[in-house]
Design an enzyme around this catalytic site. Structure first.
Site, PDB file in Angstrom:
ATOM      1  N   ARG A   1     -82.072  95.080  34.194  1.00  0.00           N
ATOM      2  CA  ARG A   1     -83.977  94.522  33.267  1.00  0.00           C
ATOM      3  C   ARG A   1     -83.940  93.580  34.179  1.00  0.00           C
ATOM      4  NH1 ARG A   1     -83.888  94.650  27.676  1.00  0.00           N
ATOM      5  NH2 ARG A   1     -85.701  93.151  28.195  1.00  0.00           N
TER       6      ARG A   1
ATOM      7  N   ARG B   1     -76.805  94.444  25.298  1.00  0.00           N
ATOM      8  CA  ARG B   1     -76.652  92.928  25.408  1.00  0.00           C
ATOM      9  C   ARG B   1     -75.408  91.854  26.009  1.00  0.00           C
ATOM     10  NH1 ARG B   1     -75.225  92.310  18.961  1.00  0.00           N
ATOM     11  NH2 ARG B   1     -78.069  92.911  18.393  1.00  0.00           N
TER      12      ARG B   1
ATOM     13  N   TYR C   1     -89.527  96.736   8.910  1.00  0.00           N
ATOM     14  CA  TYR C   1     -90.490  96.082  10.147  1.00  0.00           C
ATOM     15  C   TYR C   1     -91.654  96.667   9.905  1.00  0.00           C
ATOM     16  CZ  TYR C   1     -85.462  94.992  11.777  1.00  0.00           C
ATOM     17  OH  TYR C   1     -84.699  94.479  12.897  1.00  0.00           O
TER      18      TYR C   1
ATOM     19  N   ARG D   1     -74.152  99.038  19.388  1.00  0.00           N
ATOM     20  CA  ARG D   1     -75.138  98.171  20.807  1.00  0.00           C
ATOM     21  C   ARG D   1     -73.770  98.070  21.637  1.00  0.00           C
ATOM     22  NH1 ARG D   1     -78.808  95.791  17.732  1.00  0.00           N
ATOM     23  NH2 ARG D   1     -79.926  95.622  19.490  1.00  0.00           N
TER      24      ARG D   1
ATOM     25  N   ASP E   1     -84.192 102.226  20.664  1.00  0.00           N
ATOM     26  CA  ASP E   1     -84.613 101.171  20.058  1.00  0.00           C
ATOM     27  C   ASP E   1     -84.747 102.181  18.185  1.00  0.00           C
ATOM     28  OD1 ASP E   1     -84.361  98.190  18.742  1.00  0.00           O
ATOM     29  OD2 ASP E   1     -85.239  98.822  18.749  1.00  0.00           O
TER      30      ASP E   1
HETATM   31  O1  CP3 Z   1     -75.810 100.923  20.284  1.00  0.00           O
HETATM   32  C1  CP3 Z   1     -76.457 100.471  21.420  1.00  0.00           C
HETATM   33  O2  CP3 Z   1     -75.772 100.072  22.521  1.00  0.00           O
HETATM   34  C2  CP3 Z   1     -77.373 101.247  21.683  1.00  0.00           C
HETATM   35  C3  CP3 Z   1     -78.720 100.779  21.483  1.00  0.00           C
HETATM   36  C4  CP3 Z   1     -79.727 100.055  20.153  1.00  0.00           C
HETATM   37  C5  CP3 Z   1     -80.506  98.594  20.851  1.00  0.00           C
HETATM   38  N1  CP3 Z   1     -80.826  98.906  19.176  1.00  0.00           N
HETATM   39  C6  CP3 Z   1     -81.078  98.426  22.007  1.00  0.00           C
HETATM   40  C7  CP3 Z   1     -80.836  96.655  22.172  1.00  0.00           C
HETATM   41  C8  CP3 Z   1     -79.490 100.458  19.385  1.00  0.00           C
HETATM   42  C9  CP3 Z   1     -78.356 101.285  18.654  1.00  0.00           C
HETATM   43  C10 CP3 Z   1     -80.324  99.993  17.958  1.00  0.00           C
HETATM   44  C11 CP3 Z   1     -80.974  99.882  16.882  1.00  0.00           C
HETATM   45  C12 CP3 Z   1     -81.280  98.518  16.586  1.00  0.00           C
HETATM   46  N2  CP3 Z   1     -82.082  98.077  16.854  1.00  0.00           N
HETATM   47  C13 CP3 Z   1     -80.744  98.407  15.029  1.00  0.00           C
HETATM   48  C14 CP3 Z   1     -79.697  99.092  14.403  1.00  0.00           C
HETATM   49  C15 CP3 Z   1     -79.261  98.557  14.885  1.00  0.00           C
HETATM   50  C16 CP3 Z   1     -78.243  96.804  13.796  1.00  0.00           C
HETATM   51  O3  CP3 Z   1     -77.989  95.875  14.807  1.00  0.00           O
HETATM   52  O4  CP3 Z   1     -78.314  96.774  13.717  1.00  0.00           O
HETATM   53  C17 CP3 Z   1     -81.855  97.144  15.079  1.00  0.00           C
HETATM   54  C18 CP3 Z   1     -81.821  96.762  13.588  1.00  0.00           C
HETATM   55  C19 CP3 Z   1     -82.711  97.542  16.272  1.00  0.00           C
HETATM   56  C20 CP3 Z   1     -84.156  96.860  16.170  1.00  0.00           C
HETATM   57  C21 CP3 Z   1     -83.756  95.264  17.100  1.00  0.00           C
HETATM   58  N3  CP3 Z   1     -84.434  96.391  18.263  1.00  0.00           N
HETATM   59  C22 CP3 Z   1     -83.743  93.983  16.946  1.00  0.00           C
HETATM   60  C23 CP3 Z   1     -83.792  93.193  15.721  1.00  0.00           C
HETATM   61  C24 CP3 Z   1     -83.759  93.483  18.328  1.00  0.00           C
HETATM   62  C25 CP3 Z   1     -83.260  92.062  18.751  1.00  0.00           C
HETATM   63  C26 CP3 Z   1     -82.097  91.775  18.438  1.00  0.00           C
HETATM   64  C27 CP3 Z   1     -81.260  91.954  19.460  1.00  0.00           C
HETATM   65  O5  CP3 Z   1     -80.253  92.853  18.963  1.00  0.00           O
HETATM   66  O6  CP3 Z   1     -81.293  91.709  20.162  1.00  0.00           O
HETATM   67  C28 CP3 Z   1     -83.793  94.393  19.381  1.00  0.00           C
HETATM   68  C29 CP3 Z   1     -83.388  94.606  20.447  1.00  0.00           C
HETATM   69  C30 CP3 Z   1     -82.950  95.289  21.376  1.00  0.00           C
HETATM   70  N4  CP3 Z   1     -82.114  96.972  20.817  1.00  0.00           N
HETATM   71  C31 CP3 Z   1     -82.015  94.638  22.532  1.00  0.00           C
HETATM   72  C32 CP3 Z   1     -80.870  95.813  23.238  1.00  0.00           C
HETATM   73  C33 CP3 Z   1     -80.418  95.993  23.842  1.00  0.00           C
HETATM   74  C34 CP3 Z   1     -82.275  93.630  22.807  1.00  0.00           C
HETATM   75  C35 CP3 Z   1     -82.888  93.295  24.143  1.00  0.00           C
HETATM   76  C36 CP3 Z   1     -83.040  92.519  25.461  1.00  0.00           C
HETATM   77  O7  CP3 Z   1     -81.910  92.942  25.771  1.00  0.00           O
HETATM   78  O8  CP3 Z   1     -83.595  92.751  25.707  1.00  0.00           O
END
Ligand code: CP3
Length: 372
Positions: free
Chosen positions: A65, A56, A176, A52, A101
């Site tokens: 964004r 973030r 999910y 991630r 994602d």
């Molecule tokens: O690693 C990276 O920087 C690449 C981008 C990436 C995202 N999601 C972008 C994202 C990766 C590798 C993921 C994987 C992901 N998504 C996982 C596996 C990794 C982990 O953390 O265990 C999971 C479980 C998800 C599902 C998911 N997507 C969740 C639970 C959330 C919300 C909570 C959070 O982490 O903020 C997301 C949203 C998400 N995916 C965001 C980003 C940058 C945040 C959304 C935003 O910025 O509006």
């Protein structure tokens, strides 16, 4: 040769022989510390990247964004490319991870999933019956043209820095879909797993098909490693993992085997599953912060590299603490056949980007091996 690699070679290296691909990875990427560590080869320094790392905590991420929903931003090659590159401008990390994602391929086949800010993926109509499985059709390259395009652009841009493609693991995606959103205990998912094995296996089979296709598309476009994030699989015990999940994960990894790219497998709270996660066919087993890496070495069969495992919350403590804990991870990581430094889970949103930059430099400086 992958499209991305072709672009890279013709644009930047006149001598095309230098660029012959070794099973999908260009020679120059083969020499990158990240790929070398995944392959358990000698490295000039321990490679580091952060789960991630894109998004973030970065203000420039929030800026690009503005006004674009999370999942829409994952369908725009310009934004995918920009956001993937943002952390590399700040941190000397050894790999980029594609901005996407785990639910992107599900939406691409028509599942009505959205990502709600501060919550995570929400599925409007959960998948709970055999009739619902009809909604999980196969994923075709034409469903995700933006991924192919973005990966191609990124590989050309990244030169010798590898790009990691990724997908969600079968249990995490199933959770999910079945729960309809994030879940603490995954009760409906486990009720299905225990109560209706036939439907469970049919569901995970379809998810594995989608995942294989999504990963193959990324590798075909030029990604030089893949990571399977089965983030929530630590919710099940080893016996259930072996029977209910491992066959599907094994199929995913073996389908990717012929590509030759390193395959990383990660989950949270998986201390008791690490051996099985390796057995499933990963080249690199990701470890969270609950198990020291030298203990993880004992739990994973020989012939695997490890990735991890600094507690992301340590980065919120004063630098002296970060430094001490990072050194400890490096020392324990040396007991593994190959070590990729990472956090034990994703970067926490409140992390100071300056600390992540300093940490990447520390990992490199502390682990330098001039003779490698
Ligand atoms: O690693 C990276 O920087 C690449 C981008 C990436 C995202 N999601 C972008 C994202 C990766 C590798 C993921 C994987 C992901 N998504 C996982 C596996 C990794 C982990 O953390 O265990 C999971 C479980 C998800 C599902 C998911 N997507 C969740 C639970 C959330 C919300 C909570 C959070 O982490 O903020 C997301 C949203 C998400 N995916 C965001 C980003 C940058 C945040 C959304 C935003 O910025 O509006």
């Amino acid at each position: 040769m992958s499209r991305g690699a072709t672009a890279l070679c013709s644009e930047t290296i006149p001598d095309v022989r230098v660029c012959e691909t070794i099973r999908n990875v260009t020679v120059r990427q083969e020499k990158s510390p990240f790929i070398q560590a995944c392959r358990r080869e000698p490295v000039p320094h321990t490679p580091v990247w952060y789960m991630r790392q894109a998004g973030r905590s970065l203000p420039e991420y929030r800026k690009v964004r503005e006004g674009v929903s999370m999942l829409d931003s994952c369908t725009r090659p310009d934004l995918i490319t920009e956001i993937t590159l943002q952390p590399l401008r700040r941190y000397d990390v050894d790999a980029a991870i594609l901005f996407s994602d785990i639910v992107v391929p599900l939406r691409a086949v028509g599942i009505d999933v959205d990502i709600k800010a501060g919550i995570g993926p929400v599925v409007a109509t959960p998948v709970r019956t055999s009739a619902d499985l009809g909604r999980l059709r196969a994923l075709e390259p034409d469903d995700v043209p933006y991924v192919t395009e973005a990966v191609g652009m990124l590989v050309a841009e990244l030169n010798d820095r590898p790009l990691i493609g990724f997908a969600g693991g079968p249990f995490t995606l199933a959770s999910y879909l079945v729960e309809g959103g994030p879940s603490k205990n995954h009760d409906k998912t486990k009720a299905l797993m225990y109560g209706n094995p036939e439907l469970w296996h049919a569901l995970l089979g379809r998810l594995a098909d989608i995942t294989i296709s999504f990963l193959q598309i990324q590798v075909g476009a030029g990604a030089s490693a893949i990571q399977l994030f089965d983030s929530w699989v630590g919710a099940v015990g080893p016996d259930d993992y072996r029977h209910a999940i491992l066959p599907h994960t094994s199929r995913i990894f073996s389908a990717l085997g012929s590509t030759g790219v390193p395959r990383i497998h990660f989950g949270v709270g998986t201390g008791e599953l690490l051996g099985l996660m390796g057995e499933a066919g990963a080249d690199v087993v990701g470890v969270d912060w609950r198990i020291p890496l030298d203990e993880a070495v004992r739990r994973v069969e020989p012939g695997k590299a490890l990735q991890g495992n600094l507690d992301p919350a340590v980065l919120l403590a004063p630098w002296e603490v970060v430094e001490e804990r990072a050194r400890d991870v490096l020392v324990r990581g040396r007991t593994a056949e190959g070590h990729v430094f990472n956090l034990g889970h994703g970067v926490l949103p409140e992390t100071d980007p300056g600390v992540l930059a300093r940490l990447a430099d520390l990992v490199h400086a502390e682990s330098i091996r001039p003779d490698a």
